[in-house]
Design a protein around this motif. Structure first.
Motif, short mmCIF file in Angstrom:
data_model
loop_
_atom_site.label_atom_id
_atom_site.label_comp_id
_atom_site.label_asym_id
_atom_site.label_seq_id
_atom_site.Cartn_x
_atom_site.Cartn_y
_atom_site.Cartn_z
N THR A 98 122.55 8.16 12.22
CA THR A 98 121.74 9.32 11.14
C THR A 98 120.33 10.46 11.93
OG1 THR A 98 119.88 8.14 11.30
CG2 THR A 98 121.63 7.66 9.48
N GLU A 101 117.89 7.75 13.06
CA GLU A 101 118.72 7.14 14.46
C GLU A 101 118.72 8.01 15.76
OE1 GLU A 101 121.13 4.13 12.45
OE2 GLU A 101 122.03 5.97 12.78
N MET A 116 115.22 -3.49 13.93
CA MET A 116 114.99 -1.91 13.70
C MET A 116 114.73 -2.35 12.13
SD MET A 116 113.51 0.28 14.63
CE MET A 116 114.14 0.32 16.36
N ASP A 117 112.84 -1.91 11.84
CA ASP A 117 112.35 -1.19 10.47
C ASP A 117 113.25 0.03 10.34
OD1 ASP A 117 110.84 -0.98 8.22
OD2 ASP A 117 108.61 -1.34 9.61
N TYR A 118 113.79 0.20 9.41
CA TYR A 118 114.48 1.65 9.67
C TYR A 118 113.26 1.49 8.85
CZ TYR A 118 118.20 1.59 11.82
OH TYR A 118 119.73 0.95 13.11
N ARG A 119 112.73 1.55 7.23
CA ARG A 119 112.32 2.12 6.67
C ARG A 119 110.77 3.04 7.22
NH1 ARG A 119 109.55 -0.74 1.60
NH2 ARG A 119 111.36 -0.63 0.94
N LEU A 121 110.85 3.86 10.75
CA LEU A 121 112.02 4.61 11.69
C LEU A 121 112.16 5.44 10.83
CD1 LEU A 121 113.12 4.39 15.02
CD2 LEU A 121 115.59 4.49 12.97
N ASN A 122 112.96 6.13 10.00
CA ASN A 122 112.72 7.14 8.78
C ASN A 122 111.42 7.66 8.58
OD1 ASN A 122 115.56 6.08 9.04
ND2 ASN A 122 115.75 5.47 7.26
N GLN A 139 117.68 10.24 7.05
CA GLN A 139 118.95 9.45 6.64
C GLN A 139 120.27 10.24 6.85
OE1 GLN A 139 118.28 6.01 3.92
NE2 GLN A 139 116.61 6.81 3.09
#
Length: 506
Positions: A98, A101, A116-119, A121-122, A139
């Protein structure tokens, strides 16, 4: 670090690749809080010098000093730890990952976090892109983005690093004027924070608008360093090429309005990217297609030549309506298209020059029984190479070994081998140096003068104005207006591309 001590200094840098000398004792300094332009033709040594700063290559001789201390930079990860960030000209992202990422790949690859806290990160990725004026979905897979969007993701990735030195290699090559303006606002903010920025560009307007100093490399040597305010674009170009280019753009067509070669009427594609477009290309002229990135310029060219399916409309060549279901149909009728991305869609980089040039015109190099004739391939490549002033060590070497400008000449020769009546040229000078740009401009004018209809898509407004006889401006898949003569100014092009009507320009 003292007030006069450079942030980064390179002393007597020498680098060889086999018997070839890439750098011959280069000196370069970067001060904190400055934008320092690094200029030179392709092959002058710019990329090699930057790769030494980034730890990709080790110098054969010379030294690198950071804040006055000598450093040996082992690899890009080490450079990153030292506060050096490099944005390459060639996109180096993971297509399947993504946007978020990719932007935080160094952090993900470090292994310091078990999860990893993707929320988060985004959200951080969205904030980094917002600095560049972008609202790209963090995303989305990077492979689904346009070339300009991928370039902006590369830049956002570098801006998230805690850099003291930021190196940008042709960062605006795939950007629109508005995207580039957003980038420069960020760069001036970073400059005010004391970050040193090395800016590699072939675009003189950018250098003289934003750089404090410039260094010119030629044949692996530094031949000029000085304040931008104390020099001129012409003087800088002479340093780069070692000669006077004369007229950068060739004279425009002196022919009276000639008969139409290509007529496009009410053309629309299946995906809604091209919506009811009409225009006419006349014999002997170069027609520009201008507009913001994503406006539909490339999609229009692809629809005209059968690479994209048309939902409605007609394409006429010399008055005859064509049925173009695929690109091969367009080629047979004499319409050829140059992709904006020569590495991905313009050349077979691993194949020799001769095979590249002949690849779309096999009938010209085959026997009556269908066997390919290598001698005919070579003759064709030599003939077109001479016409385009191709510089190489022979037509049997791989296309990947050529400079950007010479790769572009091979891509153009590949189209000329088909003996086209119409050339659709998508960003024909992207990523090539000023000398090669001027040569390509003159080549396109010579083709137009010979009767070939030439359409040029360009994100560089000076190129549209300097090269093209007329310009059709595209906005959101439609024709916003047409300009020619003294009315074809940067302001007028930008206003039409931004959605102003032709009447509002009066």
């Amino acid at each position: 670090m003292s007030a006069v001590e450079p942030l980064l200094e390179l002393r007597g840098i020498v680098k060889h690749f086999g018997a070839s000398r890439a750098l011959a004792g280069v000196h370069f300094t970067l001060r904190a809080g400055e934008i320092h332009a690094l200029c030179g033709e392709n092959g002058a040594g710019k990329s090699t010098l930057m790769k030494i700063i980034d730890g990709i290559h080790a110098p054969d001789a010379g030294e690198v000093l950071l804040c006055g201390e000598r450093v040996a930079i082992d690899d890009p990860a080490h450079a990153m730890r030292l506060g050096i960030g490099l944005v390459h000209q060639e996109i180096a992202l993971c297509a399947d990952a993504t946007v978020a990422e990719n932007i935080f790949m160094p952090e993900l690859a470090s292994g310091r976090q078990r999860w990893m806290d993707y929320r988060s990160l985004n959200a951080r990725a969205a904030a980094a892109l917002a600095r560049l004026g972008q609202d790209i979905d963090p995303q989305r897979p990077v492979g689904s983005l346009s070339l300009s969007q991928q370039q902006l993701v590369e830049i956002a990735k570098a801006l998230t690093l805690d850099c003291r030195v930021l190196i940008l290699d042709e960062p605006t090559a795939a950007l629109t004027e508005l995207e580039a303006a957003a980038l420069f606002r960020v760069l001036h903010d970073l400059k005010a924070q004391g970050i040193g920025i090395i800016y590699i560009s072939h675009r003189m307007a950018e250098i003289f608008a934003h750089a404090d100093r410039a260094t010119v490399l030629r044949d692996g040597r530094d031949v000029f360093t000085g304040a931008v305010a104390d020099t001129t674009p012409d003087a800088l170009v002479r340093c780069m090429v070692g000669r006077d280019l004369g007229n950068y753009y060739p004279p425009k067509s002196a022919m009276p309005a000639a008969e139409p070669v290509l007529e496009v009427a009410d053309l629309a594609d299946d995906e809604g990217r091209v919506r009811g477009v009409s225009f006419t290309l006349r014999r002997g002229e170069i027609l520009g297609l201008s507009g913001l990135m994503g406006a539909g310029r490339t999609e229009l060219a692809e629809t005209v030549c059968g690479l994209r399916r048309a939902r409605q409309g007609t394409v006429r060549l010399r008055g005859r309506a064509l049925q173009l279901r695929r690109y091969g149909d367009a080629l047979r009728h004499g319409i050829a298209y140059l992709s904006e991305d020569r590495k991905a869609a313009g050349l077979f980089l691993e194949l020799p020059i001769a095979q590249n040039i002949a690849s779309m015109a096999l009938g010209r190099v085959s026997s009556r029984w269908g066997w390919l004739r290598p001698s005919a391939e070579r003759r064709l490549a030599l003939e077109l190479g001479a016409q385009l002033k191709l510089k190489s060590d022979g037509v049997d070497i791989e296309a990947d070994s050529l400079s950007g400008g010479n790769q572009q000449k091979v891509a153009i020769a590949k189209l000329l081998a088909t003996k086209p009546s119409v050339l659709l040229m998508d960003e024909p000078t992207r990523g090539v140096d000023v000398g090669a740009k001027s040569e390509i401009h003159h080549i396109l004018r010579e083709l137009a003068d010979s009767g070939v209809g030439v359409v040029v898509i360009s994100s560089e407004l000076p190129e549209i104005i300097g090269l093209c006889d007329r310009a059709v401006v595209i906005h959101q898949g439609c024709v916003a207006g047409e300009l020619s003569g003294s009315a074809m100014t940067e302001e007028a092009l930008i206003r039409l591309a931004s959605g102003f009507s032709a009447q509002e320009l009066q």
